[in-house]
Motif scaffolding. Structure first.
Motif, mmCIF file in Angstrom:
data_model
loop_
_atom_site.group_PDB
_atom_site.id
_atom_site.type_symbol
_atom_site.label_atom_id
_atom_site.label_comp_id
_atom_site.label_asym_id
_atom_site.label_seq_id
_atom_site.Cartn_x
_atom_site.Cartn_y
_atom_site.Cartn_z
ATOM 1 N N ALA A 182 31.217 69.065 44.798
ATOM 2 C CA ALA A 182 31.170 68.458 46.127
ATOM 3 C C ALA A 182 29.737 68.372 46.615
ATOM 4 O O ALA A 182 28.913 69.236 46.295
ATOM 5 C CB ALA A 182 31.987 69.291 47.101
ATOM 6 N N PRO A 183 29.397 67.348 47.381
ATOM 7 C CA PRO A 183 28.074 67.332 48.007
ATOM 8 C C PRO A 183 27.942 68.548 48.918
ATOM 9 O O PRO A 183 28.915 68.962 49.550
ATOM 10 C CB PRO A 183 28.081 66.030 48.822
ATOM 11 C CG PRO A 183 29.183 65.210 48.233
ATOM 12 C CD PRO A 183 30.207 66.169 47.741
ATOM 13 N N ASP A 184 26.747 69.153 48.978
ATOM 14 C CA ASP A 184 26.580 70.276 49.892
ATOM 15 C C ASP A 184 26.817 69.777 51.305
ATOM 16 O O ASP A 184 26.481 68.646 51.652
ATOM 17 C CB ASP A 184 25.203 70.924 49.736
ATOM 18 C CG ASP A 184 24.072 69.942 49.929
ATOM 19 O OD1 ASP A 184 24.092 68.886 49.276
ATOM 20 O OD2 ASP A 184 23.179 70.239 50.741
ATOM 21 N N SER A 185 27.420 70.604 52.135
ATOM 22 C CA SER A 185 27.919 70.110 53.408
ATOM 23 C C SER A 185 28.022 71.222 54.433
ATOM 24 O O SER A 185 27.710 72.388 54.171
ATOM 25 C CB SER A 185 29.319 69.496 53.195
ATOM 26 O OG SER A 185 30.253 70.511 52.844
ATOM 27 N N SER A 186 28.486 70.839 55.616
ATOM 28 C CA SER A 186 28.891 71.814 56.611
ATOM 29 C C SER A 186 30.270 72.342 56.211
ATOM 30 O O SER A 186 30.804 71.968 55.171
ATOM 31 C CB SER A 186 28.958 71.159 57.993
ATOM 32 O OG SER A 186 29.997 70.189 58.017
ATOM 33 N N CYS A 187 30.838 73.187 57.049
ATOM 34 C CA CYS A 187 32.119 73.809 56.699
ATOM 35 C C CYS A 187 33.316 73.095 57.297
ATOM 36 O O CYS A 187 34.453 73.562 57.142
ATOM 37 C CB CYS A 187 32.117 75.267 57.147
ATOM 38 S SG CYS A 187 30.920 76.286 56.269
ATOM 39 N N GLY A 188 33.094 71.998 57.980
ATOM 40 C CA GLY A 188 34.193 71.297 58.623
ATOM 41 C C GLY A 188 35.283 70.897 57.650
ATOM 42 O O GLY A 188 35.017 70.229 56.658
ATOM 43 N N GLY A 189 36.520 71.332 57.906
ATOM 44 C CA GLY A 189 37.663 70.961 57.096
ATOM 45 C C GLY A 189 37.804 71.717 55.791
ATOM 46 O O GLY A 189 38.720 71.456 55.014
ATOM 47 N N ALA A 190 36.929 72.682 55.528
ATOM 48 C CA ALA A 190 36.971 73.393 54.251
ATOM 49 C C ALA A 190 37.913 74.592 54.261
ATOM 50 O O ALA A 190 38.247 75.120 53.196
ATOM 51 C CB ALA A 190 35.574 73.865 53.868
ATOM 52 N N PHE A 191 38.335 75.024 55.463
ATOM 53 C CA PHE A 191 39.164 76.215 55.581
ATOM 54 C C PHE A 191 40.332 75.960 56.520
ATOM 55 O O PHE A 191 40.239 75.123 57.431
ATOM 56 C CB PHE A 191 38.343 77.391 56.126
ATOM 57 C CG PHE A 191 37.082 77.659 55.365
ATOM 58 C CD1 PHE A 191 37.116 78.169 54.082
ATOM 59 C CD2 PHE A 191 35.839 77.400 55.928
ATOM 60 C CE1 PHE A 191 35.951 78.417 53.372
ATOM 61 C CE2 PHE A 191 34.668 77.641 55.237
ATOM 62 C CZ PHE A 191 34.728 78.153 53.950
ATOM 63 N N ASP A 192 41.420 76.698 56.313
ATOM 64 C CA ASP A 192 42.488 76.687 57.300
ATOM 65 C C ASP A 192 41.910 77.115 58.645
ATOM 66 O O ASP A 192 40.948 77.897 58.699
ATOM 67 C CB ASP A 192 43.605 77.645 56.889
ATOM 68 C CG ASP A 192 44.510 77.079 55.809
ATOM 69 O OD1 ASP A 192 44.411 75.862 55.526
ATOM 70 O OD2 ASP A 192 45.319 77.841 55.247
ATOM 71 N N PRO A 193 42.477 76.628 59.755
ATOM 72 C CA PRO A 193 41.885 76.900 61.069
ATOM 73 C C PRO A 193 41.660 78.385 61.365
ATOM 74 O O PRO A 193 40.612 78.757 61.902
ATOM 75 C CB PRO A 193 42.892 76.280 62.040
ATOM 76 C CG PRO A 193 43.503 75.159 61.268
ATOM 77 C CD PRO A 193 43.603 75.663 59.857
ATOM 78 N N LEU A 194 42.605 79.243 61.021
ATOM 79 C CA LEU A 194 42.441 80.664 61.314
ATOM 80 C C LEU A 194 41.344 81.299 60.456
ATOM 81 O O LEU A 194 40.641 82.199 60.911
ATOM 82 C CB LEU A 194 43.759 81.409 61.125
ATOM 83 C CG LEU A 194 44.811 81.169 62.208
ATOM 84 C CD1 LEU A 194 46.089 81.949 61.891
ATOM 85 C CD2 LEU A 194 44.285 81.556 63.589
ATOM 86 N N LEU A 195 41.192 80.824 59.222
ATOM 87 C CA LEU A 195 40.101 81.334 58.387
ATOM 88 C C LEU A 195 38.760 80.855 58.933
ATOM 89 O O LEU A 195 37.785 81.621 58.978
ATOM 90 C CB LEU A 195 40.275 80.903 56.937
ATOM 91 C CG LEU A 195 39.169 81.336 55.970
ATOM 92 C CD1 LEU A 195 38.977 82.846 55.999
ATOM 93 C CD2 LEU A 195 39.474 80.855 54.558
ATOM 94 N N ALA A 196 38.697 79.601 59.345
ATOM 95 C CA ALA A 196 37.461 79.086 59.951
ATOM 96 C C ALA A 196 37.093 79.903 61.181
ATOM 97 O O ALA A 196 35.911 80.220 61.401
ATOM 98 C CB ALA A 196 37.633 77.616 60.318
ATOM 99 N N LYS A 197 38.095 80.288 61.970
ATOM 100 C CA LYS A 197 37.845 81.106 63.159
ATOM 101 C C LYS A 197 37.338 82.488 62.777
ATOM 102 O O LYS A 197 36.426 83.033 63.406
ATOM 103 C CB LYS A 197 39.123 81.217 63.989
ATOM 104 C CG LYS A 197 38.963 81.959 65.300
ATOM 105 C CD LYS A 197 40.257 81.947 66.107
ATOM 106 C CE LYS A 197 40.091 82.689 67.424
ATOM 107 N NZ LYS A 197 41.369 82.684 68.211
ATOM 108 N N ALA A 198 37.917 83.066 61.730
ATOM 109 C CA ALA A 198 37.490 84.401 61.285
ATOM 110 C C ALA A 198 36.064 84.391 60.762
ATOM 111 O O ALA A 198 35.324 85.374 60.913
ATOM 112 C CB ALA A 198 38.441 84.919 60.211
#
Length: 246
Positions: A78-94
């Motif tokens: 994958a192109p290096d990127s931000s984390c948007g959309g890479a994790f389930d919402p609760l994992l992104a929050k954690a």
């Protein structure tokens, strides 16, 4: 795409040379040295061939069920990127307290192309205290074992991972490092795009006598094995950069 990936720029302190002085040895470092290492990591920019970070082939000696050897082949980067959309919402929050400096991902298929695994390196914006706090929380609350806090796959059209979506996730592994500002993870599933209704964390799916579908298929071993090998490659790249730095 492969050519572009080979020149992938891995920035924001991904390979901060000064950071390795104590990290590579595994020893404790004085607070000032530790802070300086993290600060250097956040500020430095380095160009590293993607093959050094995500090797085309990963060889896991004894990484399969019963200590069997395993081989995984890279099918997508994958192109290096931000984390948007890479994790389930609760994992992104954690993960939010440590911030997202850069996210690097690749997907591998096993030797028989029956399973696929996405591995990721989240380079955070946290200092050492922040990473230790996150590691303590993950351990105390067992966040890495929760099926509602999963990483998301990186599929690639025209590859064995073309049908690897959220519904196909079968096993996963998340490791919060404290000597590097990095979270390493992997998520695996079947290459035939079959949905999985009961995903299991790698720690459970690799236990002796485990009978879940991910365990029986060795997918827990794949998640843990690919994550461990990616972490090893990352550490080697950091060490090489330190030796090359003036």
């Amino acid at each position: 795409m492969a050519s572009a990936a080979a020149c992938l720029v891995l920035g924001l302190g991904l390979l901060g040379g000064a950071a390795v002085g104590t990290w590579a040895t595994g020893g404790d470092s004085p607070p000032d040295a530790e802070a300086a290492a993290y600060a250097h990591a956040w500020a430095a920019w380095h160009s590293v061939p993607v093959d050094d970070l995500f090797p085309p082939t990963l060889r896991g000696d004894g990484a399969g069920p019963g200590g069997a050897d395993r081989v995984w082949t890279r099918v997508a980067v994958a192109p290096d990127s931000s984390c948007g959309g890479a994790f389930d919402p609760l994992l992104a929050k954690a993960l939010a307290p440590v911030g997202c400096g850069r996210l690097l991902r690749a997907t591998y298929a096993d030797a028989t192309s029956t399973s696929v695994t996405t591995v990721g390196l989240l380079v955070t914006r946290a200092d050492a205290d922040g990473m230790r706090a996150l590691a303590r929380r993950f351990a105390a609350e067992r966040l890495g074992d929760r099926a509602d806090l999963l990483p998301r796959p990186y599929p690639a059209p025209g590859t064995a991972a073309a049908g690897f979506g959220d519904a196909q996730r079968a096993s996963w592994h998340i490791e919060v490092l404290t000597d590097l500002p990095t979270v390493v993870y992997a998520v695996t599933g079947f290459a035939d795009a079959r949905p999985v209704t009961d995903p299991r964390p790698a720690a459970e799916a690799t236990r002796r006598g485990a009978t879940s579908a991910p365990a029986q298929a060795g997918l827990g071993h794949a998640a843990r094995g690919v994550a461990d090998l990616a972490e090893h490659a990352f550490r080697q790249a950091v060490a090489r950069t330190r030796k090359a730095s003036p």
